[in-house]
Design a protein around this motif. Structure first.
Motif, short mmCIF file in Angstrom:
data_model
loop_
_atom_site.label_atom_id
_atom_site.label_comp_id
_atom_site.label_asym_id
_atom_site.label_seq_id
_atom_site.Cartn_x
_atom_site.Cartn_y
_atom_site.Cartn_z
N HIS A 24 0.85 -1.19 0.00
CA HIS A 24 0.00 0.00 0.00
C HIS A 24 0.89 1.24 0.00
O HIS A 24 2.06 1.17 0.37
CB HIS A 24 -0.89 0.04 1.25
N PRO A 63 -6.92 1.59 1.30
CA PRO A 63 -5.54 1.78 0.86
C PRO A 63 -5.47 2.29 -0.57
O PRO A 63 -6.37 2.06 -1.38
CB PRO A 63 -4.93 0.39 0.97
N LEU A 65 -3.30 1.74 -3.98
CA LEU A 65 -2.49 0.66 -4.54
C LEU A 65 -1.64 1.21 -5.68
O LEU A 65 -1.99 2.24 -6.30
CB LEU A 65 -3.40 -0.46 -5.07
#
Ligand SMILES: CC(C)(COP(=O)(O)OP(=O)(O)OC[C@H]1O[C@@H](n2cnc3c(N)ncnc32)[C@H](O)[C@@H]1OP(=O)(O)O)[C@@H](O)C(=O)NCCC(=O)NCCS
Length: 124
Positions: A24, A63, A65
């Protein structure tokens, strides 16, 4: 979340070096992009130098990415004598489907500075 008619102040593609061990993007990287975007808007409002004085408590919802495009939206929330609070929202655009993933939002407060780095009244 953000009114889609607003333009993003920043659109950024995170690099490999911005990734943590989970795959992440580092939270600190996100906070930094928010500070930059908020600072751009606050500088415009203050007609000059500003400093970040406070960041309200924030939650990271999802998160970011690798491969996401990160958009940062910033709008004035309230104005004081020398300070302005800016609401900042972060959205990740993901994949071919261009999924819009809310990442976080928060309020950053900026203070207008004079030549001696002291608080200066905002212009009227
Ligand atoms: C920004 C700075 C000049 C303000 O100095 P100060 O002596 O705290 O000034 P004041 O107490 O007069 O406050 C100035 C304004 O900030 C606001 N403020 C101060 N602390 C705050 C806080 N925790 N949350 C929200 N607003 C805050 C005050 O309400 C005031 O706003 P107003 O004039 O609109 O009412 C000083 O704190 C500073 O230099 N901080 C470091 C800034 C910096 O380097 N930021 C980058 C991160 S390292």
């Amino acid at each position: 979340m953000t009114d889609e008619r607003n333009e993003a102040v920043l659109r950024v593609v995170p690099r490999l070096r911005d990734i943590n061990a989970n795959g992440h993007i580092f939270g600190g990287w996100v906070l930094s992009q928010m500070d930059i975007a908020g600072g751009i808007v606050a500088h415009r409002i203050a007609h000059g130098a500003v400093a970040t004085v406070a960041i309200e408590g924030m939650k990271f919802i999802s998160p970011i990415l690798l491969g996401d495009i990160v958009s940062v939206y910033a709008t004035e929330e309230r104005r004081g004598r020398t300070s302005v609070a800016i609401r900042i929202e972060v959205i990740a655009t993901r994949g071919i489907a261009q999924e819009q993933v809310p990442v976080t939002s928060g309020v950053y407060t900026f203070v207008a500075l004079d030549a001696n780095h002291k608080p200066r009244p905002l212009p009227v």
